[in-house]
Write a protein that holds these residues in place. Structure first.
Motif, PDB file in Angstrom:
ATOM      1  N   GLY A 285       6.512 -12.655  10.321  1.00 53.52           N
ATOM      2  CA  GLY A 285       5.669 -11.920   9.040  1.00 53.52           C
ATOM      3  C   GLY A 285       6.031 -12.131   7.821  1.00 53.52           C
ATOM      4  O   GLY A 285       7.456 -13.192   7.937  1.00 53.52           O
ATOM      5  N   THR A 286       5.595 -12.205   7.109  1.00 54.03           N
ATOM      6  CA  THR A 286       6.081 -12.279   5.279  1.00 54.03           C
ATOM      7  C   THR A 286       5.840 -10.896   4.758  1.00 54.03           C
ATOM      8  O   THR A 286       4.954  -9.972   4.859  1.00 54.03           O
ATOM      9  CB  THR A 286       5.344 -13.220   4.794  1.00 54.03           C
ATOM     10  OG1 THR A 286       3.964 -13.498   4.815  1.00 54.03           O
ATOM     11  CG2 THR A 286       5.628 -14.585   4.995  1.00 54.03           C
ATOM     12  N   ALA A 287       6.789 -10.298   3.721  1.00 58.25           N
ATOM     13  CA  ALA A 287       6.049  -9.263   2.991  1.00 58.25           C
ATOM     14  C   ALA A 287       5.427  -9.609   1.885  1.00 58.25           C
ATOM     15  O   ALA A 287       5.093 -10.651   1.335  1.00 58.25           O
ATOM     16  CB  ALA A 287       7.415  -8.792   2.607  1.00 58.25           C
ATOM     17  N   GLU A 288       4.055  -9.100   1.765  1.00 53.34           N
ATOM     18  CA  GLU A 288       3.069  -8.541   1.001  1.00 53.34           C
ATOM     19  C   GLU A 288       3.751  -8.432  -0.381  1.00 53.34           C
ATOM     20  O   GLU A 288       3.773  -6.807  -0.502  1.00 53.34           O
ATOM     21  CB  GLU A 288       1.548  -8.343   1.349  1.00 53.34           C
ATOM     22  CG  GLU A 288       0.395  -8.546   0.409  1.00 53.34           C
ATOM     23  CD  GLU A 288      -0.055  -9.573   0.077  1.00 53.34           C
ATOM     24  OE1 GLU A 288       0.172 -10.796   0.709  1.00 53.34           O
ATOM     25  OE2 GLU A 288      -0.124  -9.607  -1.015  1.00 53.34           O
ATOM     26  N   LYS A 289       3.621  -9.165  -1.363  1.00 56.31           N
ATOM     27  CA  LYS A 289       3.986  -8.494  -2.341  1.00 56.31           C
ATOM     28  C   LYS A 289       3.196  -7.682  -3.107  1.00 56.31           C
ATOM     29  O   LYS A 289       3.878  -6.775  -4.585  1.00 56.31           O
ATOM     30  CB  LYS A 289       4.542 -10.326  -3.744  1.00 56.31           C
ATOM     31  CG  LYS A 289       4.955  -9.979  -4.966  1.00 56.31           C
ATOM     32  CD  LYS A 289       5.265 -11.275  -5.413  1.00 56.31           C
ATOM     33  CE  LYS A 289       5.585 -11.293  -6.799  1.00 56.31           C
ATOM     34  NZ  LYS A 289       5.241 -10.340  -7.801  1.00 56.31           N
ATOM     35  N   GLY A 290       1.720  -8.125  -3.003  1.00 50.79           N
ATOM     36  CA  GLY A 290       1.108  -7.866  -3.616  1.00 50.79           C
ATOM     37  C   GLY A 290       0.669  -5.913  -3.417  1.00 50.79           C
ATOM     38  O   GLY A 290       0.937  -4.680  -4.388  1.00 50.79           O
ATOM     39  N   TYR A 291       1.173  -5.896  -2.215  1.00 52.36           N
ATOM     40  CA  TYR A 291       1.479  -4.394  -1.741  1.00 52.36           C
ATOM     41  C   TYR A 291       3.036  -3.519  -2.724  1.00 52.36           C
ATOM     42  O   TYR A 291       2.670  -2.552  -2.721  1.00 52.36           O
ATOM     43  CB  TYR A 291       1.756  -3.802  -0.496  1.00 52.36           C
ATOM     44  CG  TYR A 291       0.881  -4.147   0.794  1.00 52.36           C
ATOM     45  CD1 TYR A 291      -0.691  -3.215   0.510  1.00 52.36           C
ATOM     46  CD2 TYR A 291       0.903  -5.613   1.869  1.00 52.36           C
ATOM     47  CE1 TYR A 291      -1.169  -4.153   1.673  1.00 52.36           C
ATOM     48  CE2 TYR A 291      -0.582  -5.688   2.630  1.00 52.36           C
ATOM     49  CZ  TYR A 291      -1.223  -4.970   2.273  1.00 52.36           C
ATOM     50  OH  TYR A 291      -2.343  -5.005   3.378  1.00 52.36           O
ATOM     51  N   ILE A 292       3.567  -4.318  -3.081  1.00 58.46           N
ATOM     52  CA  ILE A 292       4.622  -3.757  -3.459  1.00 58.46           C
ATOM     53  C   ILE A 292       4.710  -3.466  -5.049  1.00 58.46           C
ATOM     54  O   ILE A 292       4.816  -2.862  -5.227  1.00 58.46           O
ATOM     55  CB  ILE A 292       6.073  -5.312  -3.169  1.00 58.46           C
ATOM     56  CG1 ILE A 292       6.493  -4.571  -1.962  1.00 58.46           C
ATOM     57  CG2 ILE A 292       7.190  -4.332  -4.346  1.00 58.46           C
ATOM     58  CD1 ILE A 292       7.900  -6.332  -1.540  1.00 58.46           C
ATOM     59  N   ASP A 293       3.665  -4.457  -5.863  1.00 57.36           N
ATOM     60  CA  ASP A 293       3.754  -4.006  -6.651  1.00 57.36           C
ATOM     61  C   ASP A 293       2.409  -3.271  -7.002  1.00 57.36           C
ATOM     62  O   ASP A 293       2.693  -2.551  -7.300  1.00 57.36           O
ATOM     63  CB  ASP A 293       2.370  -5.597  -7.381  1.00 57.36           C
ATOM     64  CG  ASP A 293       3.264  -6.657  -6.993  1.00 57.36           C
ATOM     65  OD1 ASP A 293       4.775  -6.399  -7.493  1.00 57.36           O
ATOM     66  OD2 ASP A 293       2.899  -7.845  -7.254  1.00 57.36           O
ATOM     67  N   VAL A 294       1.841  -3.100  -6.508  1.00 59.00           N
ATOM     68  CA  VAL A 294       0.279  -1.788  -6.606  1.00 59.00           C
ATOM     69  C   VAL A 294       1.564  -0.408  -6.375  1.00 59.00           C
ATOM     70  O   VAL A 294       1.325   0.144  -7.478  1.00 59.00           O
ATOM     71  CB  VAL A 294      -0.211  -1.653  -5.136  1.00 59.00           C
ATOM     72  CG1 VAL A 294      -0.822  -0.043  -5.881  1.00 59.00           C
ATOM     73  CG2 VAL A 294      -1.194  -3.082  -5.575  1.00 59.00           C
ATOM     74  N   GLU A 295       2.229  -0.629  -5.463  1.00 62.24           N
ATOM     75  CA  GLU A 295       3.339   0.732  -4.745  1.00 62.24           C
ATOM     76  C   GLU A 295       4.024   1.303  -6.123  1.00 62.24           C
ATOM     77  O   GLU A 295       4.708   1.988  -6.855  1.00 62.24           O
ATOM     78  CB  GLU A 295       4.210   0.226  -4.019  1.00 62.24           C
ATOM     79  CG  GLU A 295       4.779   1.593  -3.287  1.00 62.24           C
ATOM     80  CD  GLU A 295       5.178   1.234  -1.359  1.00 62.24           C
ATOM     81  OE1 GLU A 295       6.601   1.407  -1.585  1.00 62.24           O
ATOM     82  OE2 GLU A 295       4.541   0.501  -0.979  1.00 62.24           O
ATOM     83  N   ASN A 296       4.806  -0.477  -6.722  1.00 58.44           N
ATOM     84  CA  ASN A 296       5.743   0.147  -7.835  1.00 58.44           C
ATOM     85  C   ASN A 296       5.217   0.513  -9.676  1.00 58.44           C
ATOM     86  O   ASN A 296       5.248   1.826  -9.923  1.00 58.44           O
ATOM     87  CB  ASN A 296       6.478  -1.016  -8.250  1.00 58.44           C
ATOM     88  CG  ASN A 296       7.590  -1.769  -7.571  1.00 58.44           C
ATOM     89  OD1 ASN A 296       7.961  -0.793  -6.462  1.00 58.44           O
ATOM     90  ND2 ASN A 296       7.926  -2.684  -6.821  1.00 58.44           N
ATOM     91  N   SER A 297       3.533   0.461  -9.130  1.00 59.02           N
ATOM     92  CA  SER A 297       3.139   0.055 -10.817  1.00 59.02           C
ATOM     93  C   SER A 297       2.448   2.282 -10.392  1.00 59.02           C
ATOM     94  O   SER A 297       2.613   2.756 -11.063  1.00 59.02           O
ATOM     95  CB  SER A 297       1.727  -0.508 -10.927  1.00 59.02           C
ATOM     96  OG  SER A 297       0.480   0.198 -10.743  1.00 59.02           O
TER      97      SER A 297
END
Lengths: 240, 119
Positions: free
Chosen positions: A168-180
């Motif tokens: 599996g890979t980490a989905e960067k989009g999820y992290i961006d949403v969370e950080n924002s």
């Protein structure tokens, strides 16, 4: 003066000189115990140093009038310190570094002996060639199974299906949403003036002096306000 | 994992050259019980110490049994003729064993029982 007399004297007159004399006379305890823990990934000198500190502690705490021998009292203290050292310094190293480093040498000797004699060498044959005991050679070969790294490009079947296909890979989009979301919440905790300062400093990349001119305040004020904002943001973000 | 079906017994000659067999078997038993590498190392120090005591005597043969369970190993040393296993002990032996295992038990027939249990 016997050990007991020395301790009685030290009790009456607890000087560094007397304590050092006790430690010197009983130093063999530290040496003997440190030797029992060699070949476990920590050098003998380091073990001896830990044991030396421990015997000083033991000498300072020993009560000769309790009737025990000093070695009986000091042994658990020294072993406790050595074990603590292993736990703190060596616990995360699952395979001792010298074992990890020794494996290529063992492999090389193995192949040399195999080519030379045309038969698979024994642990004893290998140990003779390098600075490890037979037991260590056996253990290193056993532990080597744990430090082979699997390739993600290795094909798992005939159709070219590789290990990377199943990772599996980490989905960067999820992290961006969370950080924002977290960033917005942190900004909401600031007042209008503070938000403006952040915008000028970090979005428009102005210096403190330029921000001060823009807001009509002193640079000192900007500096203090910035520090205050930083502390508040740190608090809000740590709660997240 | 139940102790009953997981006992390994070695009947060993008291000869220096066999200490390796004892240490490696001990490492295997403790590894099987799930202990970390430091506890495995401690267990090897313990069995070597007992073995050295035996080497200091005229005892020629002894038994050691490892009873293995997850997070627990019981080692039982026994000599023939009920000789005290620790007859050849030095000033460090007993405090060392007590510092490295969870429980040390002696019985009047010379048997030494060492229990190591995960905290």
């Amino acid at each position: 003066m016997s050990n007991e007399q020395l301790f009685l004297e030290y009790k009456k007159n607890p000087t560094i000189e007397l304590r050092n004399k006790i430690v010197e006379d009983n130093y063999y305890i530290a040496e003997t115990l440190a030797k029992k823990f060699v070949n476990r990934g920590v050098e003998y000198d380091d073990l001896l140093q830990v044991a030396s500190f421990a015997i000083i502690k033991a000498a300072e705490r020993f009560n000769v009038e309790a009737g025990n021998k000093f070695s009986t009292f000091a042994t658990p203290t020294i072993i406790g310190e050595i074990k603590k050292y292993f736990r703190d310094k060596a616990y995360t190293i699952r395979i001792p570094r010298r074992y990890y480093e020794a494996y290529p040498a063992i492999k090389r000797v193995y192949e040399e002996l195999l080519n030379k004699h045309g038969k698979v060498p024994t642990a004893k044959d290998i140990a003779k060639e390098i600075k490890y005991s037979e037991e260590e050679v056996i253990e290193i070969l056993e532990s080597s199974k744990n430090f082979n790294i699997l390739s993600i490009n290795e094909e798992l079947d005939d159709d070219g299906f590789t290990r990377s296909d199943v990772l599996g890979t980490a989905e960067k989009g999820y992290i961006d949403v969370e950080n924002s979301e977290i960033y917005q919440k942190a900004l909401d905790s600031l007042n209008a003036m503070e938000r403006k300062l952040i915008k000028l400093r970090y979005e428009e990349n102005l210096s403190q002096k330029e921000v001060a001119e823009n807001l009509g305040v002193s640079q000192m004020y900007v500096s203090r306000l910035e520090r205050k904002i930083y502390q508040r943001l740190k608090l809000v973000l740590s709660e997240e | 994992m139940d102790f009953e079906d997981n006992v390994i017994t070695l009947n060993m000659p008291v000869k220096k050259e066999y200490s390796q067999i004892l240490r490696l078997t001990t490492a295997g038993a403790f590894n099987q019980a799930g202990f970390d590498i430091n506890t495995v190392g401690d267990a090897k120090v313990v069995v070597s110490e007992v073995f050295n005591c035996l080497l200091n005597t005229d005892i020629v043969q002894f038994d050691i049994a490892f009873s293995i369970a997850i997070g627990k190993v019981i080692m039982e040393f026994k000599t023939y003729d009920d000789d005290d296993v620790l007859r050849g002990a030095n000033e460090f032996t007993r405090p060392l064993l007590e510092a490295l295992v969870t429980k040390v038990e002696f019985n009047n027939k010379g048997k030494l029982i060492l229990v190591v249990e995960a905290v």
